[in-house]
Design an enzyme around this catalytic site. Structure first.
Site, PDB file in Angstrom:
ATOM      1  CG  ASN A   1      -3.482   3.013 -11.167  1.00  0.00           C
ATOM      2  OD1 ASN A   1      -2.754   2.772 -10.216  1.00  0.00           O
ATOM      3  ND2 ASN A   1      -3.757   2.123 -12.092  1.00  0.00           N
TER       4      ASN A   1
ATOM      5  CB  ALA B   1      -0.922  -0.009   1.216  1.00  0.00           C
TER       6      ALA B   1
ATOM      7  CE  LYS C   1      -3.343   3.688  -5.885  1.00  0.00           C
ATOM      8  NZ  LYS C   1      -2.644   3.303  -7.128  1.00  0.00           N
TER       9      LYS C   1
ATOM     10  CB  SER D   1     -54.312  18.709  13.600  1.00  0.00           C
ATOM     11  OG  SER D   1     -55.521  18.111  13.605  1.00  0.00           O
TER      12      SER D   1
ATOM     13  CG  ASP E   1      -3.366  -0.304  -6.482  1.00  0.00           C
ATOM     14  OD1 ASP E   1      -3.290  -1.549  -6.523  1.00  0.00           O
ATOM     15  OD2 ASP E   1      -2.655   0.450  -7.176  1.00  0.00           O
TER      16      ASP E   1
ATOM     17  CG  ASN F   1     -51.858   7.354  12.502  1.00  0.00           C
ATOM     18  OD1 ASN F   1     -51.383   8.386  12.033  1.00  0.00           O
ATOM     19  ND2 ASN F   1     -52.579   6.524  11.791  1.00  0.00           N
TER      20      ASN F   1
ATOM     21  CG  ASN G   1     -34.141  16.605  17.406  1.00  0.00           C
ATOM     22  OD1 ASN G   1     -34.412  17.574  16.698  1.00  0.00           O
ATOM     23  ND2 ASN G   1     -33.245  15.710  17.070  1.00  0.00           N
TER      24      ASN G   1
ATOM     25  NE  ARG H   1      -2.856   7.756 -13.741  1.00  0.00           N
ATOM     26  CZ  ARG H   1      -2.912   6.499 -14.209  1.00  0.00           C
ATOM     27  NH1 ARG H   1      -1.922   5.643 -13.956  1.00  0.00           N
ATOM     28  NH2 ARG H   1      -3.940   6.096 -14.901  1.00  0.00           N
TER      29      ARG H   1
HETATM   30  C1  UD1 Z   1       2.567  -4.171 -11.353  1.00  0.00           C
HETATM   31  C2  UD1 Z   1       3.279  -5.410 -11.897  1.00  0.00           C
HETATM   32  C3  UD1 Z   1       2.780  -5.667 -13.317  1.00  0.00           C
HETATM   33  C4  UD1 Z   1       1.285  -5.823 -13.334  1.00  0.00           C
HETATM   34  C5  UD1 Z   1       0.615  -4.611 -12.686  1.00  0.00           C
HETATM   35  C6  UD1 Z   1      -0.841  -4.862 -12.537  1.00  0.00           C
HETATM   36  C7  UD1 Z   1       5.486  -5.456 -10.860  1.00  0.00           C
HETATM   37  C8  UD1 Z   1       6.916  -5.191 -11.057  1.00  0.00           C
HETATM   38  N1  UD1 Z   1       4.688  -5.169 -11.884  1.00  0.00           N
HETATM   39  O1  UD1 Z   1       3.008  -3.110 -12.166  1.00  0.00           O
HETATM   40  O2  UD1 Z   1       3.401  -6.822 -13.828  1.00  0.00           O
HETATM   41  O3  UD1 Z   1       0.836  -6.001 -14.660  1.00  0.00           O
HETATM   42  O4  UD1 Z   1       1.156  -4.363 -11.395  1.00  0.00           O
HETATM   43  O5  UD1 Z   1      -1.493  -3.706 -12.128  1.00  0.00           O
HETATM   44  O6  UD1 Z   1       5.105  -5.931  -9.827  1.00  0.00           O
HETATM   45  N2  UD1 Z   1       4.172  -0.674  -4.461  1.00  0.00           N
HETATM   46  C9  UD1 Z   1       4.774  -0.450  -3.256  1.00  0.00           C
HETATM   47  N3  UD1 Z   1       6.087  -0.109  -3.244  1.00  0.00           N
HETATM   48  C10 UD1 Z   1       6.812   0.025  -4.368  1.00  0.00           C
HETATM   49  C11 UD1 Z   1       6.182  -0.188  -5.594  1.00  0.00           C
HETATM   50  C12 UD1 Z   1       4.863  -0.551  -5.626  1.00  0.00           C
HETATM   51  O7  UD1 Z   1       4.145  -0.566  -2.223  1.00  0.00           O
HETATM   52  O8  UD1 Z   1       8.010   0.336  -4.257  1.00  0.00           O
HETATM   53  C13 UD1 Z   1       2.754  -1.072  -4.478  1.00  0.00           C
HETATM   54  C14 UD1 Z   1       1.877   0.027  -5.067  1.00  0.00           C
HETATM   55  O9  UD1 Z   1       1.298   0.790  -4.046  1.00  0.00           O
HETATM   56  C15 UD1 Z   1       0.799  -0.757  -5.779  1.00  0.00           C
HETATM   57  C16 UD1 Z   1       1.464  -2.068  -6.156  1.00  0.00           C
HETATM   58  O10 UD1 Z   1       2.609  -2.177  -5.330  1.00  0.00           O
HETATM   59  O11 UD1 Z   1      -0.281  -1.054  -4.913  1.00  0.00           O
HETATM   60  C17 UD1 Z   1       1.842  -2.110  -7.623  1.00  0.00           C
HETATM   61  O12 UD1 Z   1       2.777  -1.114  -7.913  1.00  0.00           O
HETATM   62  P1  UD1 Z   1       2.784  -0.332  -9.265  1.00  0.00           P
HETATM   63  O13 UD1 Z   1       3.937   0.599  -9.270  1.00  0.00           O
HETATM   64  O14 UD1 Z   1       1.455   0.240  -9.536  1.00  0.00           O
HETATM   65  O15 UD1 Z   1       3.092  -1.529 -10.286  1.00  0.00           O
HETATM   66  P2  UD1 Z   1       2.807  -1.542 -11.804  1.00  0.00           P
HETATM   67  O16 UD1 Z   1       3.881  -0.805 -12.515  1.00  0.00           O
HETATM   68  O17 UD1 Z   1       1.432  -1.153 -12.086  1.00  0.00           O
HETATM   69 CA    CA Z   2      -0.314  -0.167 -10.953  1.00  0.00          CA
END
Ligand code: UD1
Ligand code: CA
Length: 457
Positions: free
Chosen positions: A234, A16, A29, A413, A112, A367, A376, A22
């Protein structure tokens, strides 16, 4: 398969640490909501249902709200901080201590991605129990841009290549990685630690667990899910798409349990809405959090309910509003333009039109006439109104709390009731009517004569 059946222990790591820029929001998020519950809350609930014995939520620094939300949803949750965003494998390793504790199954999921069903997490676990070291979840993408691609050779998952690292050939495949993954508990830590960051983004990719496992001659598996289940959030547009999918599922579940929805697409539920059997829900009804509707009740069109209990065969609306703390007894009737807050309405009581009842107890079979208001609030404090069983409150009455109307009593009434009314008594609190015979006729004649006189030059 549930944890009971498999007998295997399970650690879930929920990533998370997203930036979520975005969303253009002051809120992290994963704290945005669908069906009245945060994205994080949905993911946690699904993992818990899939039998996760321990959950580590990995969050960024300075995100206390995320930790608080996770603790509210699952008090025993562990929080790990990823100080810098260096990739999904790096994030998973923030849970190193838990990984070292030696669970049988490890699930890495994204906070997410709120719509993954418990059954899907269970299927990933079942594949581990079946001997796989790494199980990835894939989907057929309408538009694969940005996603990692599955590289399948001879029916086996060889590797996952991120979009930015993929060759044009690899980019042509629409078989994409959903992101979440299950790892065998004994292999998880060594696999994650072996992942490097020699790639287009210089990140430590969780997806590389597949290639590393293959190089160690460990078994990998790919399972598939519908895109609607694995879609991530996102931005606000994807949030709305996820909300729509949540509502679609909830409507189907409510109907499968025996309720009739005249126009399902116009009814909006909360994650915790409980609807009984033979309930009829007419078009355009909104359920906020914390509502239960018992068997046989009818919710007429354009009603809004939150934090409310609707008793068996009770009716609400059209245009009814139940606010938190509204409790309707069996066969109680709440009619149009009636608002109920923090009040218990007894069995069979009728409040049919244009009324506000707040901080009140209304006895069985009472009623309450059109236009009744419980006064109130004095601007500082709230006071209670108690109306006894079988009482009759005439239309357009103001009941100035604190006040008690006894059982079987009658309020004329238009009354403003400031003093308690004894059971079976009549209370009338209004100006006395005065009638003058012939007054209107003589008023008309005098007025017409004056008007005629004024017109003469
Ligand atoms: C990731 C996958 C990709 C997949 C996609 C699906 C990897 C390398 N890639 O890509 O293959 O198709 O999800 O949506 O895993 N997060 C962290 N710390 C970090 C990086 C990410 O907590 O350093 C968490 C983000 O909050 C998110 C999730 O990991 O919830 C995915 O990270 P994100 O950067 O969105 O990965 P994608 O590039 O979308
Ligand atoms: Ca992603």
């Amino acid at each position: 398969m549930t944890e009971m059946q498999s007998g295997r222990s399970c650690l879930a790591i929920l990533l998370a640490a997203g930036e979520g820029t975005r969303m253009k929001s002051a809120r992290p998020k994963v704290l945005h909501e669908i069906g009245g519950r945060s994205l994080l809350g949905h993911a946690l609930a699904s993992l818990s249902e899939a039998g996760a014995d321990a959950v580590v939520v990995v969050t960024g620094p300075d995100r206390p709200e995320v930790a608080l939300e996770a603790q509210a949803a699952r008090p025993a949750v562990q929080i790990a901080i990823q100080a810098q965003r260096r990739g999904t494998a790096h994030a998973a390793l923030a849970a190193r201590e838990a990984l070292a504790a030696g669970y049988d199954d490890v699930i890495v999921a994204f906070a997410d991605t709120p719509l993954v069903r418990p059954e899907t997490f269970s299927a990933l676990r079942a594949a581990l129990a079946d001997g796989a070291a790494v199980v990835a979840l894939g989907f057929e993408a309408r538009d694969p841009t940005g996603y990692g691609r599955f590289i399948i050779r001879d029916g086996a998952l060889e590797a996952i290549v991120e979009h930015k690292d993929a060759t044009p050939d690899q980019r042509a495949t629409t078989l994409c990685n959903a992101g979440l993954m299950a790892l065998d508990g004994k292999q998880a830590l060594p696999l994650l630690e072996a992942i490097g960051n020699a790639n287009a983004q210089s990140e430590f990719y969780l997806t590389d667990a597949v290639a590393v496992a293959r190089s160690r001659r460990l078994r990998t598996r790919a399972l598939m899910a519908p895109e609607s289940e694995v879609q991530g959030v996102n931005d606000r547009i994807q949030l709305a798409v996820a909300e729509a999918e949540f509502q679609r599922r909830k409507r189907l579940a409510v109907m499968a349990e025996g309720a009739t929805l005249t126009a399902p697409d116009t009814v909006f539920f909360s994650h915790d809405t409980q609807i009984g059997r033979d309930v009829l829900i007419e078009p355009h009804v909104v359920f906020g959090p914390g509502v239960s509707v018992a068997d046989g009740a009818v919710i007429h069109a354009f009603s809004h309910l939150e934090g409310a209990e609707v008793g068996p065969a009770a009716t609400v609306g059209p245009y009814g509003r139940l606010r938190p703390g509204a409790k309707l007894g069996e066969k109680a009737k709440i009619g149009n333009f009636v608002e109920i807050k923090s009040s218990e309405i007894g069995a069979g009581a009728k409040i049919s039109h244009l009324t506000y009842v707040g901080d009140a107890t209304v006895g069985e079979g009472a009623n309450i006439g059109a236009g009744t208001i419980t006064c109130n609030y004095d601007g500082f404090f709230k006071y209670r109104t108690t109306i006894g069983a079988g009482a009759f409150v005439g239309s357009n009455s103001s009941l100035v709390a604190p006040v008690t109307i006894g059982a079987g009593a009658f309020v004329g009434s238009g009354s403003v009731v400031t003093d308690d009314v004894a059971p079976d008594a009549l209370a009338v609190g209004r100006g006395r009517q005065v009638t003058r015979e012939g007054w209107a006729k003589s008023f008309r004649e005098v007025s017409l004569a004056r008007k005629a006189a004024a017109k003469k030059p």
